[in-house]
Design an enzyme around this catalytic site. Structure first.
Site, PDB file in Angstrom:
ATOM      1  N   HIS B 154       0.848  -1.199   0.000  1.00 50.12           N
ATOM      2  CA  HIS B 154       0.000   0.000   0.000  1.00 50.12           C
ATOM      3  C   HIS B 154       0.875   1.238   0.000  1.00 50.12           C
ATOM      4  O   HIS B 154       2.109   1.132   0.041  1.00 50.12           O
ATOM      5  CB  HIS B 154      -0.897   0.014   1.246  1.00 50.12           C
ATOM      6  CG  HIS B 154      -0.121   0.203   2.525  1.00 50.12           C
ATOM      7  ND1 HIS B 154       0.384  -0.848   3.255  1.00 50.12           N
ATOM      8  CD2 HIS B 154       0.281   1.323   3.179  1.00 50.12           C
ATOM      9  CE1 HIS B 154       1.043  -0.372   4.310  1.00 50.12           C
ATOM     10  NE2 HIS B 154       0.999   0.941   4.283  1.00 50.12           N
ATOM     11  N   HIS B 200      -5.779  -1.889   4.619  1.00 49.21           N
ATOM     12  CA  HIS B 200      -5.655  -0.722   3.734  1.00 49.21           C
ATOM     13  C   HIS B 200      -4.913  -1.095   2.448  1.00 49.21           C
ATOM     14  O   HIS B 200      -3.970  -1.865   2.452  1.00 49.21           O
ATOM     15  CB  HIS B 200      -5.009   0.487   4.401  1.00 49.21           C
ATOM     16  CG  HIS B 200      -3.621   0.282   4.967  1.00 49.21           C
ATOM     17  ND1 HIS B 200      -3.082  -0.946   5.255  1.00 49.21           N
ATOM     18  CD2 HIS B 200      -2.674   1.188   5.299  1.00 49.21           C
ATOM     19  CE1 HIS B 200      -1.867  -0.785   5.744  1.00 49.21           C
ATOM     20  NE2 HIS B 200      -1.586   0.493   5.777  1.00 49.21           N
ATOM     21  N   HIS B 215       4.747   7.399   2.341  1.00 54.76           N
ATOM     22  CA  HIS B 215       5.554   6.195   2.176  1.00 54.76           C
ATOM     23  C   HIS B 215       4.926   5.201   1.204  1.00 54.76           C
ATOM     24  O   HIS B 215       3.724   5.227   0.965  1.00 54.76           O
ATOM     25  CB  HIS B 215       5.812   5.496   3.528  1.00 54.76           C
ATOM     26  CG  HIS B 215       4.606   4.875   4.181  1.00 54.76           C
ATOM     27  ND1 HIS B 215       3.897   5.478   5.187  1.00 54.76           N
ATOM     28  CD2 HIS B 215       3.993   3.690   3.981  1.00 54.76           C
ATOM     29  CE1 HIS B 215       2.904   4.695   5.580  1.00 54.76           C
ATOM     30  NE2 HIS B 215       2.934   3.591   4.856  1.00 54.76           N
ATOM     31  N   HIS B 247       1.502  -0.443  14.407  1.00 53.45           N
ATOM     32  CA  HIS B 247       0.463   0.576  14.258  1.00 53.45           C
ATOM     33  C   HIS B 247      -0.758   0.149  15.072  1.00 53.45           C
ATOM     34  O   HIS B 247      -1.135  -1.028  15.046  1.00 53.45           O
ATOM     35  CB  HIS B 247       0.011   0.700  12.807  1.00 53.45           C
ATOM     36  CG  HIS B 247       1.067   1.166  11.855  1.00 53.45           C
ATOM     37  ND1 HIS B 247       1.784   2.327  12.031  1.00 53.45           N
ATOM     38  CD2 HIS B 247       1.504   0.634  10.684  1.00 53.45           C
ATOM     39  CE1 HIS B 247       2.623   2.480  11.011  1.00 53.45           C
ATOM     40  NE2 HIS B 247       2.487   1.466  10.189  1.00 53.45           N
ATOM     41  N   TYR B 256       9.448   2.181   9.460  1.00 54.17           N
ATOM     42  CA  TYR B 256       9.553   3.246   8.460  1.00 54.17           C
ATOM     43  C   TYR B 256      11.036   3.544   8.276  1.00 54.17           C
ATOM     44  O   TYR B 256      11.761   3.739   9.269  1.00 54.17           O
ATOM     45  CB  TYR B 256       8.886   4.531   8.950  1.00 54.17           C
ATOM     46  CG  TYR B 256       7.376   4.581   8.903  1.00 54.17           C
ATOM     47  CD1 TYR B 256       6.618   3.756   8.073  1.00 54.17           C
ATOM     48  CD2 TYR B 256       6.695   5.514   9.684  1.00 54.17           C
ATOM     49  CE1 TYR B 256       5.235   3.853   8.043  1.00 54.17           C
ATOM     50  CE2 TYR B 256       5.313   5.615   9.657  1.00 54.17           C
ATOM     51  CZ  TYR B 256       4.586   4.780   8.833  1.00 54.17           C
ATOM     52  OH  TYR B 256       3.214   4.886   8.821  1.00 54.17           O
ATOM     53  N   GLU B 266       8.238   1.565   3.790  1.00 54.43           N
ATOM     54  CA  GLU B 266       7.793   0.834   4.973  1.00 54.43           C
ATOM     55  C   GLU B 266       7.882  -0.656   4.659  1.00 54.43           C
ATOM     56  O   GLU B 266       7.645  -1.073   3.525  1.00 54.43           O
ATOM     57  CB  GLU B 266       6.334   1.168   5.322  1.00 54.43           C
ATOM     58  CG  GLU B 266       5.827   0.392   6.544  1.00 54.43           C
ATOM     59  CD  GLU B 266       4.336   0.586   6.836  1.00 54.43           C
ATOM     60  OE1 GLU B 266       3.535   0.596   5.877  1.00 54.43           O
ATOM     61  OE2 GLU B 266       3.977   0.705   8.013  1.00 54.43           O
TER      62      GLU B 266
END
Lengths: 99, 308
Positions: B154, B200, B215, B247, B256, B266
């Site tokens: 993503h 996501h 990112h 997260h 990151y 990431e």
């Protein structure tokens, strides 16, 4: 033998010396500052892309690597406005923060 | 098959300041494979567990950042329907012929998002010779190297007009909001959009400047793969932003870090499974720290400031 130089950091109007740290000639001054556990300059990507560590060189010799043109124009570069993650000292240096 | 419309985020082209350093980073350290080079010097890469021709393109430029991001849709009919619906929605829409700037890719529809980003939609992509095996398949044909990412996962984009962009992504492309951070005035600060069972496929944060990249993210197998990746980052002095951590939003485990041009990468593992009947999970802006970095429970200075 790798030479080591003192970097002096001034505030943006050059009235106040914020402090100093030592930097090897093959090291960029942002990472040298971090290694010295100082926090004068904001740290971002450390790779010349994000522009957050922009400073002005008052005096001193240095070598440099590519910096994103989104943050440092040719004119900036000629006037010593650079990203601190992209310059390596060749002499003691005085730099100042930008407003 | 229930998954239709947008399938996943499947292509991204980013700008790099130094191609040799970028190749060392993305191939030797992260572990992507070079697929081909274009006549204008761009380099196409893929992860070992992806079937399609390539997923990441590096372009030498004098600035860092993202040229465009691409999503694969179910089929050509879906693509044509999205093209029509995008025009009706009122966004600028450009048709890019097959096999032009992206080798192996069919026709693409380039949408100018209100956030200032270019979003390419496409349905047809040639299969890579280096994709996963499909007959009596081994887990991989050759052992993965570097951080061993399985696939592109993503991206998080920073841009303007989040409300309008989210409206387009949900109402036209049919994506769902898995999670969101809501500001005190009731507007969203950030949305996590999914087209699949991933929590996501694309996240977008409301930002004063258009078209920025926060990112791009590659999927790793698990928490121990994240640990191995951290060892590689330490060994080769890769610039780390934050992590290894987790997260709160998506629950994914993460590091990151930055490529040699200052684009944030990431590596990501874990995260829950999302289904379209799930409600949106909502975070108050005051809890953003825990939402983004669950263990630290606060943002680092770079999260909101450092973009390419």
């Amino acid at each position: 033998m790798i030479n080591k130089y003192e970097i002096t950091v001034l505030n943006s109007d050059e009235l106040l010396i914020l402090g100093t740290f030592m930097c090897l000639e093959d090291q960029n001054i942002l990472v040298a500052m971090e290694k010295a556990t100082k926090k004068f300059i904001k740290v971002g990507c450390r790779q010349g892309g994000c522009g957050i560590c922009k400073i002005k060189v008052i005096n001193g010799q240095y070598t440099k690597r590519e910096m994103s043109r989104a943050h440092i124009s040719k004119e900036d570069e000629e006037n010593g406005i650079v990203l601190s993650c992209c310059i390596m000292p060749k002499s003691p240096m005085k730099i100042r923060l930008l407003k | 098959m229930a998954l239709n419309g947008v399938l996943r985020t499947a292509l991204v082209q980013i700008r790099v300041l130094d191609m040799d350093k970028a190749l060392t980073h993305y191939i030797d350290r992260i572990g992507l494979k070079e697929v081909c080079r274009t006549s204008d010097g761009r380099v196409c890469l893929k992860a070992y567990d992806e079937f399609d021709h390539h997923s990441l393109v590096l372009r030498k430029a004098d600035t860092a950042g993202m040229d465009f991001i691409g999503m694969k849709v179910l089929d050509e009919e879906t693509l044509s329907n999205f093209e029509k619906a995008t025009k009706e929605f009122g966004l600028e829409c450009e048709s890019i012929p097959a096999n032009s700037d992206q080798p192996g890719f069919g026709r693409r529809i380039r949408v100018s998002l209100p956030s200032g980003h270019k979003l390419d939609l496409f349905a047809t992509v040639e299969k890579s010779e280096h994709g996963p095996m499909v007959h009596n398949p081994e887990i991989w044909e050759a052992e993965p190297t570097g951080m061993a990412p399985t696939c592109f996962d993503h991206a998080l984009l920073y841009g303007t007009n989040l409300k309008e962009t989210t409206k387009y992504m949900t109402e036209v492309l049919g994506m769902k909001i898995a999670e969101k951070i809501v500001k005190e005035d009731g507007d969203n600060l950030c949305v996590w959009l999914t087209a699949s069972t991933r929590p996501h496929d694309l996240a977008i944060l409301d930002y004063p400047e258009p078209g920025k990249l926060h990112h791009i993210s590659f999927h790793l197998q698990d928490w121990s793969a994240i640990g191995h990746a951290a060892d590689i980052m330490a060994r080769y002095n890769i610039s780390i932003d934050v992590g290894p951590t987790r997260h709160g939003i998506t629950r994914g485990q993460t590091i990151y870090f930055f490529d040699p041009s200052g684009n944030r990468d990431e590596i990501y593992a874990g995260g829950y499974e999302y289904f379209p009947d799930h409600p949106t999970r909502t975070w108050d802006a005051t809890e953003t720290g825990k939402g983004i970095f669950y263990y630290e429970r606060k943002l680092n200075e770079a999260f909101l400031d450092v973009v390419s």
